[in-house]
Design a protein around this motif. Structure first.
Motif, PDB file in Angstrom:
ATOM      1  N   PRO A  80       0.810  -1.228   0.000  1.00 18.17           N
ATOM      2  CA  PRO A  80       0.000   0.000   0.000  1.00 18.17           C
ATOM      3  C   PRO A  80       0.839   1.272   0.000  1.00 18.17           C
ATOM      4  N   GLU A 173      -9.104  -9.495  -2.923  1.00 19.97           N
ATOM      5  CA  GLU A 173      -8.825  -8.250  -2.197  1.00 19.97           C
ATOM      6  C   GLU A 173      -8.787  -8.491  -0.694  1.00 19.97           C
ATOM      7  N   ALA A 177      -5.479  -8.227   1.603  1.00 18.10           N
ATOM      8  CA  ALA A 177      -5.556  -7.173   2.625  1.00 18.10           C
ATOM      9  C   ALA A 177      -5.160  -7.714   3.987  1.00 18.10           C
ATOM     10  N   ARG A 182      -1.928  -4.625  -1.398  1.00 17.50           N
ATOM     11  CA  ARG A 182      -2.990  -4.076  -2.242  1.00 17.50           C
ATOM     12  C   ARG A 182      -3.060  -4.867  -3.544  1.00 17.50           C
TER      13      ARG A 182
END
Length: 751
Positions: A80, A173, A177, A182
């Motif tokens: 991220p 996702e 996560a 990401r």
């Protein structure tokens, strides 16, 4: 035959309406369920097997299990914070990828039933749940992200597959996560779903605006709510029936349709169907005014019979034009042509049965609350146009030809663009693809592929392919060459090529069809067979197939239309006039598209299917309108008037129908131009413009002017006889006088 159909329909109108309603609604529902079963999005499957990319697809399916329904996704995985992936990140990535590949993805509404039960009816239900094939691919040079390759099986046009992708995306996702990574998704199904989601609201608004415009035009023309809504409702029902016939026919015959075919049929039928209904409505209103004491049902039967002849002739011309696509080598055209032809035949049948039945039921109420039936019609703009064309035919011809010729000049330097037509939406898939392209070759998410097969009984080794891989790395434009991958039987190999150009560009097509294929041909190990596949290779071959088809279909379609016109018009000169006019209109339309898209908007060229689509629609529908005006001119020339007076009267009574029909049909096609897909924009804009030129320039001015100039000679060798009695239709006791009536023709213009 036509008289019998319309007569039966007007004698039993309620039965006809009920029958069409039941059949139309049922077939529309069937089409909605079965369309995903008979459509495919892979353009390569429409190529003849003699093309190299088609042969590559066959090897991919037989040796590697990659079918046309296989959709490959590219998943970007990164931190991220944008920092390079660490060692633990790489371990987490590999672990999650393995988990995703072992977990069955189920539909959002079927979590408790991951597999299809035995008592489900396969004809009506499909379970798309499956285990995706997930593998770790490249890592960016700066290690800011790594790529996963994911394979899902199913038709990308199927909404069930769209839901499956959304479910997989959500799972991926969430899983990444949890390890603080990401994700981004692009390629194949991801592109399709994101684009569809981005356009859904726009397309819904455009569809409503198109329907609203059709209703508004009819309200303004007829001052009637019934005349505005009944034709549209009838056409929607018939359109559903026609689409159902095509879909069921494709299912029974095993034919696959392009994903755009059902929507194309819908647009065509709404436009053509409303056109035909308008032709009937205008003539129905005209005769109701002239015969206030005659029962509307009798007038409906006469209108259906008389106008039905012109409609039949026009529809058969369209059918013949599209049927010629059956001789194309590219199967996408070969399927589209007969599909449109059959759907037009269904609409023709409705025009001869359902529409007269509706006129018989509604009668004068069709034009409520307008009081137009109680007063004589006024010449208006159509009357003044008819007078001018009849009085100054040579001036009218010169002005029309000058306008069309000026637009046709734009054809100079026309280039064909064989791209798939990118979108203008900044979707998540597009953003992910752009991020990948900044660090890796542009073609990394959609590589070109070389497939090699060994002779029967022999085996392939990676060592034997080393020279070919090395030579491919030296080809300019090939950014990276993947390691050879062998199939389970070790009798075939696959080498992926990651091009520096995007797979949908002309540069990529030139690269694979030229240097890549030349290198493969020169360095394939002795005894092996090699084929180059992938998106760029497929579209390079499609461009060759389409170019060949254009040279075949154009002359055959033109010859067939000319033959039909000779038979229908019983004339040698009239078909020549009509064909020359629609030919000039085609050139003007293509020239306009070139000026707008290639020159003004600086596009690579006009879409490769545009010339064929324009030729079929502009020539066929232009001929459609020309037949309507020609039929009325001939009918008027059978009366006691001079030829020029007959032309003036024909334009006065027919121009409103043609103008209204042209606006409606142009709006129907023009709705395609309001979207993000570049190729669809071009087709929508150019086809809409071509129809407007056909209606307002050809059929209202150019063709009537030629008839006024040539007089009755235009119908040689079977000229209409000037009868001084009944003219083939009822008239008031005092003939409607036009300006042309005050200009008797000289012997040089009478014919």
């Amino acid at each position: 035959m036509i008289r019998a159909l319309t007569g039966f329909s007007t004698r039993h109108p309620w039965k006809i309406v009920a029958l069409w309603s039941v059949i139309g609604i049922f077939l529309a529902l069937v089409a909605g369920v079965l369309t995903p079963r008979v459509t495919q999005a892979a353009g390569g499957d429409f190529l003849p097997k003699s093309y190299d990319s088609a042969a590559a697809l066959q090897v991919a399916e037989e040796k590697f299990g990659v079918t046309s329904d296989t959709s490959t996704l590219t998943v970007l995985v990164g931190r991220p914070d944008g920092e390079p992936l660490t060692g633990p990140d790489q371990k987490h990535l590999a672990s999650v990828a393995k988990e995703l590949g072992s977990r069955r993805v189920t539909m959002p509404d079927s979590q408790d039933t991951p597999t299809k039960s035995d008592d489900q009816i396969p004809f009506l239900a499909t379970d798309h749940s499956q285990k995706p094939k997930v593998s770790v691919g490249m890592t960016a040079p700066d290690r800011t992200f790594a790529l996963l390759s994911v394979r899902l099986e199913g038709n990308t046009a199927d909404t069930g597959m769209h839901n499956l992708f959304r479910a997989f995306r959500e799972q991926a996702e969430d899983a990444f996560a949890e390890v603080d990574l990401r994700t981004g998704f692009t390629g194949g199904l991801a592109d399709h779903v994101d684009t569809r989601d981005a356009e859904e609201s726009v397309q819904r608004v455009v569809g409503l605006l198109m329907l609203g415009l059709i209703v508004l035009v009819n309200v303004l023309v007829f001052r009637s709510l019934c005349a505005a809504f009944i034709p549209l409702l009838a056409v929607v029902i018939v359109g559903g029936a026609a689409t159902g016939v095509i879909v069921v026919g494709a299912l029974l015959t095993g034919i696959k349709l392009d994903t755009s075919t059902p929507s194309m049929i819908g647009v065509v039928l709404i436009g053509i169907g409303v056109d035909y209904f308008l032709f009937l409505l205008f003539r129905f209103r005209e005769l109701l005014r002239e015969r206030p004491d005659v029962a509307p049902r009798a007038i409906a039967a006469e209108v259906g019979s008389r106008v039905g002849t012109a409609i039949t002739s026009a529809a058969l011309t369209i059918v013949a034009a599209f049927a010629t696509l059956g001789i194309a080598t590219y199967e996408g055209f070969r399927v589209l042509g007969p599909a449109v032809a059959v759907s037009v035949l269904v609409m023709l049948l409705a025009s001869l049965t359902l529409m007269p039945a509706l006129l018989a039921i509604t009668g004068r109420r069709m034009f409520w609350p307008s009081h137009a039936l109680k007063r004589a019609s006024r010449p208006g703009l159509a009357g003044r146009t008819g007078d001018f064309v009849a009085r100054a035919p040579l001036t009218s011809i010169l002005c029309s030809v000058a306008l069309l010729g000026a637009l046709a000049v734009g054809m100079t330097g026309t280039r064909m663009d064989f791209g798939q037509g990118g979108t203008h939406h900044e979707t998540e898939a597009a953003t992910t693809a752009a991020e990948i392209a900044r660090a890796l070759p542009a073609g990394v998410s959609d590589p070109a592929t070389v497939y090699l097969t060994a002779p029967e009984g022999d085996r392939v080794s990676t060592a034997s392919l080393g020279e070919l891989s090395g030579e491919l790395t030296r080809v300019e434009g090939v950014g990276k060459v993947g390691a050879p991958v062998l199939n389970e039987q070790r009798d075939a190999a696959r080498i992926d090529l990651y091009l520096t150009a995007d797979s949908q560009t002309q540069a990529a097509r030139d690269l694979v069809s030229g240097p890549v294929r030349d290198t493969v041909a020169a360095h394939t190990p002795k005894g092996m067979e090699a084929h180059v596949g992938g998106t760029a290779a497929i579209f390079a071959d499609i461009s060759s197939a389409v170019d060949k088809d254009l040279k075949t279909v154009f002359p055959v379609a033109a010859g067939l239309i000319a033959l039909i016109l000779l038979v229908l018009l019983r004339s040698v000169l009239a078909p020549v006039v009509l064909l020359l006019s629609v030919g000039l209109c085609f050139a003007a339309t293509l020239g306009s598209a070139t000026l707008v898209f290639q020159h003004a908007l600086d596009k690579p060229g006009v879409n490769f299917v545009l010339p064929l689509v324009l030729f079929l629609f502009v020539v066929a529908i232009g001929t459609d309108y020309n037949i309507l005006i020609s039929d009325r001119i001939r009918e008027e020339m059978e009366g006691p008037r001079t030829a020029r007076a007959a032309v003036a009267r024909a334009v006065r009574h027919t121009a409103p129908a043609i103008a209204t029909a042209g606006i409606v049909l142009a709006a129907s096609f023009g709705s395609l131009a309001i979207g993000s897909n570049a190729s669809t924009q071009q087709i929508g804009f150019a086809t809409g413009l071509g129809i407007l030129l056909s209606a307002f320039v050809l059929s209202i001015v150019l063709v009537p002017a030629a008839a006024a100039l040539l007089g009755r000679r235009i119908w040689w060798p079977v000229r209409p006889r000037r009868r001084h009695g009944h003219s083939g239709h009822a008239e008031p006791a005092a003939p409607v006088r036009t300006t042309a009536d005050h200009h008797p023709e000289s012997p040089t213009t009478t014919g």
